[in-house]
Design an enzyme around this catalytic site. Structure first.
Site, PDB file in Angstrom:
ATOM      1  N   SER A 112       0.841  -1.201   0.000  1.00 58.66           N
ATOM      2  CA  SER A 112       0.000   0.000   0.000  1.00 58.66           C
ATOM      3  C   SER A 112       0.879   1.256   0.000  1.00 58.66           C
ATOM      4  CB  SER A 112      -0.961  -0.039   1.190  1.00 58.66           C
ATOM      5  OG  SER A 112      -2.009   0.885   1.040  1.00 58.66           O
ATOM      6  N   ASP A 242      -9.189  -6.725  -4.197  1.00 56.48           N
ATOM      7  CA  ASP A 242      -8.802  -5.518  -3.454  1.00 56.48           C
ATOM      8  C   ASP A 242      -9.887  -4.448  -3.607  1.00 56.48           C
ATOM      9  OD1 ASP A 242      -7.590  -3.243  -2.383  1.00 56.48           O
ATOM     10  OD2 ASP A 242      -5.634  -3.687  -3.259  1.00 56.48           O
ATOM     11  N   HIS A 271      -6.827  -6.470  -0.108  1.00 59.33           N
ATOM     12  CA  HIS A 271      -5.742  -5.487  -0.167  1.00 59.33           C
ATOM     13  C   HIS A 271      -4.460  -5.971   0.501  1.00 59.33           C
ATOM     14  CE1 HIS A 271      -4.070  -1.519  -0.661  1.00 59.33           C
ATOM     15  NE2 HIS A 271      -3.907  -1.334   0.631  1.00 59.33           N
TER      16      HIS A 271
END
Length: 298
Positions: A112, A242, A271
């Site tokens: 991320s 995701d 995710h």
């Protein structure tokens, strides 16, 4: 597993590292894992043992102002806090590389926003990075918009917003968005682990300081991977389900910007492949590293 501290100026930040490997496969550079925004190295509690099992030495770092790092300098009025932004986080990771890895080239994995941190560091210190693994990277959202202005002009207002990040309601909602298998992984324990570091004195101030910095702007660094010489071995990984950074929106752009990069889908995954499918991610990273990175910079 070892707990250590690395100092950067007025700041000392802690890290967990050194899981022994249990494989006789050919060696690859050690991997350093970087978590996402306002999280901690506990994100890698399932991934590092899987990585060790396939013969890759793994480290996880809480960079200054995040996770289980020391927040003491930020437990102060806004005007007395040190600056905290990409420059300071980059300096901390560089100090970790020099102190813990003894300046040996590393694999750098970012999840991320940690993907933005990894891209930023690899661009600034190319000799330190033998390979780059980006897991659902937040590479195309430059900066944090008007929140930076609020944090600089009215830190008390920004602090109010930061407090919301600590609430069980927000953490619980984020948990449900993070996983494909919500019933198995979006548990109360996961929520508690995710907000553990938010109870530290200075956590609030550190987040306000980071907001005031403007955050990361790395969208130009993705296409730069293609023009870099020598080319940096790169792996991009995305969970098919995701919902936080939907792959339909950003994965095609990443593949277009970096066509030489290896790309892996993770099925039945949201995710956080490192939490939801850690063995699959570890296998993908190890196979890529042995195929494309082995011996680079060694």
């Amino acid at each position: 597993m070892r707990v250590g501290a690395v100092g950067v100026g007025r700041i000392a930040a802690q890290s967990v590292a050194d899981l022994p490997t249990s494989s006789s496969s050919p060696p690859v550079p050690p991997l350093v894992a970087l978590h996402g925004f306002d999280s901690s190295l506990l994100e890698f509690r399932r991934f590092l043992p899987c990585l060790a099992a396939v013969g890759v030495a793994g480290h996880a770092v809480d960079l200054v102002g995040w996770g289980l790092s020391s927040y003491a300098p930020f437990d102060a009025p806004a005007e007395a806090r040190p600056p905290l932004g990409p420059e300071q986080k980059r300096a901390h990771l560089y100090a970790f590389w020099k102190t813990v890895l003894k300046e040996k080239p590393m694999l750098l994995l970012g999840t991320s926003l940690g993907g933005a941190v990894a891209l930023d560091f690899a661009s600034a210190h190319p000799s330190a990075v033998a390979g780059l693994a980006l897991v659902a990277p937040q590479a195309y959202t430059d900066g944090i918009g008007p929140l930076a202005t609020v944090a600089r002009a009215a830190p008390w207002a920004a602090a109010w917003g930061v407090r919301l990040l600590r609430t069980e309601a927000l953490r619980g909602a984020a948990n449900k968005m993070a996983y494909a298998d919500v019933d198995t992984y979006a548990t109360e324990d996961a929520m508690r682990i995710g907000r553990l570091h938010t109870h530290a004195a200075g956590w609030e101030g550190a987040n306000v300081s980071f907001m005031a910095s403007g955050g990361y702007s790395v969208s130009s660094l993705m296409p730069a991977l293609e023009t870099r010489e020598p080319k940096l071995p790169t792996l991009i990984v995305w969970g098919r389900q995701d919902e936080i950074l939907p792959p339909g929106d950003t994965a095609p752009r990443a593949r277009s910007d970096a066509p030489s990069a290896s790309f892996e889908w993770v099925d039945a995954c949201g995710h956080c492949p490192h939490l939801e499918q850690p063995a699959v991610l570890a296998d993908a990273v190890a196979a890529w590293a042995r195929r494309e990175v082995r011996g680079v910079g060694q």
